[in-house]
Design an enzyme around this catalytic site. Structure first.
Site, PDB file in Angstrom:
ATOM      1  N   TYR A 150      -1.479   1.088  10.827  1.00 31.10           N
ATOM      2  CA  TYR A 150      -2.183  -0.194  10.953  1.00 31.10           C
ATOM      3  C   TYR A 150      -2.806  -0.362  12.331  1.00 31.10           C
ATOM      4  O   TYR A 150      -3.909  -0.905  12.455  1.00 31.10           O
ATOM      5  CB  TYR A 150      -1.244  -1.359  10.640  1.00 31.10           C
ATOM      6  CG  TYR A 150      -0.766  -1.362   9.207  1.00 31.10           C
ATOM      7  CD1 TYR A 150      -1.672  -1.312   8.148  1.00 31.10           C
ATOM      8  CD2 TYR A 150       0.585  -1.413   8.895  1.00 31.10           C
ATOM      9  CE1 TYR A 150      -1.245  -1.299   6.828  1.00 31.10           C
ATOM     10  CE2 TYR A 150       1.025  -1.409   7.583  1.00 31.10           C
ATOM     11  CZ  TYR A 150       0.110  -1.353   6.554  1.00 31.10           C
ATOM     12  OH  TYR A 150       0.535  -1.351   5.256  1.00 31.10           O
ATOM     13  N   ASN A 167       9.581   1.024  10.168  1.00 29.72           N
ATOM     14  CA  ASN A 167       8.540   1.831   9.531  1.00 29.72           C
ATOM     15  C   ASN A 167       7.459   2.185  10.560  1.00 29.72           C
ATOM     16  O   ASN A 167       6.333   1.688  10.518  1.00 29.72           O
ATOM     17  CB  ASN A 167       7.945   1.091   8.328  1.00 29.72           C
ATOM     18  CG  ASN A 167       7.111   1.991   7.445  1.00 29.72           C
ATOM     19  OD1 ASN A 167       6.730   3.092   7.850  1.00 29.72           O
ATOM     20  ND2 ASN A 167       6.825   1.525   6.247  1.00 29.72           N
ATOM     21  N   GLU A 174       2.936  -7.886   6.507  1.00 32.16           N
ATOM     22  CA  GLU A 174       4.267  -7.724   7.092  1.00 32.16           C
ATOM     23  C   GLU A 174       4.678  -6.272   6.948  1.00 32.16           C
ATOM     24  O   GLU A 174       4.368  -5.633   5.946  1.00 32.16           O
ATOM     25  CB  GLU A 174       5.318  -8.597   6.381  1.00 32.16           C
ATOM     26  CG  GLU A 174       5.161 -10.078   6.599  1.00 32.16           C
ATOM     27  CD  GLU A 174       4.201 -10.740   5.623  1.00 32.16           C
ATOM     28  OE1 GLU A 174       3.798 -11.891   5.888  1.00 32.16           O
ATOM     29  OE2 GLU A 174       3.819 -10.112   4.617  1.00 32.16           O
ATOM     30  N   ILE A 214       0.872  -1.169   0.000  1.00 30.73           N
ATOM     31  CA  ILE A 214       0.000   0.000   0.000  1.00 30.73           C
ATOM     32  C   ILE A 214       0.914   1.225   0.000  1.00 30.73           C
ATOM     33  O   ILE A 214       1.920   1.252   0.713  1.00 30.73           O
ATOM     34  CB  ILE A 214      -0.970   0.013   1.206  1.00 30.73           C
ATOM     35  CG1 ILE A 214      -1.926   1.220   1.139  1.00 30.73           C
ATOM     36  CG2 ILE A 214      -0.239  -0.077   2.517  1.00 30.73           C
ATOM     37  CD1 ILE A 214      -3.060   1.165   2.155  1.00 30.73           C
TER      38      ILE A 214
END
Length: 158
Positions: A118, A111, A106, A72
Site C-alpha cells: 500500500y 502484515n 484497514e 484484496i
C-alpha cells in the site's frame, strides 16, 4: 495477459478458494455473494484472458466521496507478478473517474507485506482501530490515499 472484470456468482467459488489460501480468518462464501447485491460494492477479479484462470480479486465500496477497500488477495503462486497492482490500479482509476476524494483501508500491523504494498501506492497511516481483529485482538492500521494528491501530483499512474 491479465485483465480485470466484475465478478459474478460463478466466480465466487474461486474467489473463496483464493481467500482461504491467503488468510487465516477468511470471509465466508456468503459474504462474497452479499457483496454482489449492493449497488455501492464492487467485487472484481483478475482473469487470464487466454486460460480464463482467476488469479486474484479486490472488493471495495464507493460511498459518496470515499472508496473503502475491504479485501484484496492474489493466489500465492501468482503473488509478486503485478496482479495485486493491476487490481488496485483499476480500482483507483475508477475512484478518480467518480470524483472520490480518498481511499481508505484497514490492515493488520503484522502484515508487513501488505503495508509495504500500500505504501508503494502512496497510502499513509492515519490512525488505528483498537482491537479491530476479533480473532487475535490485534489493532488495525488505518491507511489512506488522498486522491486529490494523486490527481494533482506526480504519482498519477492510474
Amino acid at each position: 495477459m491479465w485483465l480485470v472484470f466484475p465478478a459474478n456468482e460463478r466466480d465466487i467459488e474461486t474467489i473463496y478458494e483464493i481467500e482461504k489460501s491467503c488468510f487465516s480468518r477468511p470471509w465466508s462464501k456468503v459474504s462474497f455473494y452479499e457483496e454482489l447485491k449492493h449497488y455501492y460494492s464492487y467485487l472484481w477479479i483478475a482473469k487470464n484472458i487466454s486460460t480464463k484462470e482467476i488469479a486474484g480479486f479486490i472488493c471495495f465500496w464507493l460511498i459518496w466521496d470515499e472508496m473503502h477497500i475491504l479485501n484484496i488477495a492474489v493466489k500465492p503462486e501468482f503473488q509478486g507478478r503485478g496482479i495485486g497492482s493491476l487490481l488496485l490500479n483499476n480500482a483507483i482509476s475508477l475512484a478518480l473517474k467518480k470524483g472520490v476524494e480518498w481511499v481508505r483501508l484497514e490492515v493488520r500491523p503484522s502484515n508487513l507485506k501488505a503495508i509495504s504494498f500500500y505504501k508503494k501506492f502512496g497510502f499513509k497511516e492515519i490512525g488505528r482501530r483498537r482491537h479491530y481483529y476479533f480473532d487475535t485482538g490485534e489493532d488495525a492500521i488505518i491507511m489512506e490515499l488522498k486522491i486529490k494528491e494523486v490527481k494533482n501530483g506526480s504519482k498519477n499512474r492510474y
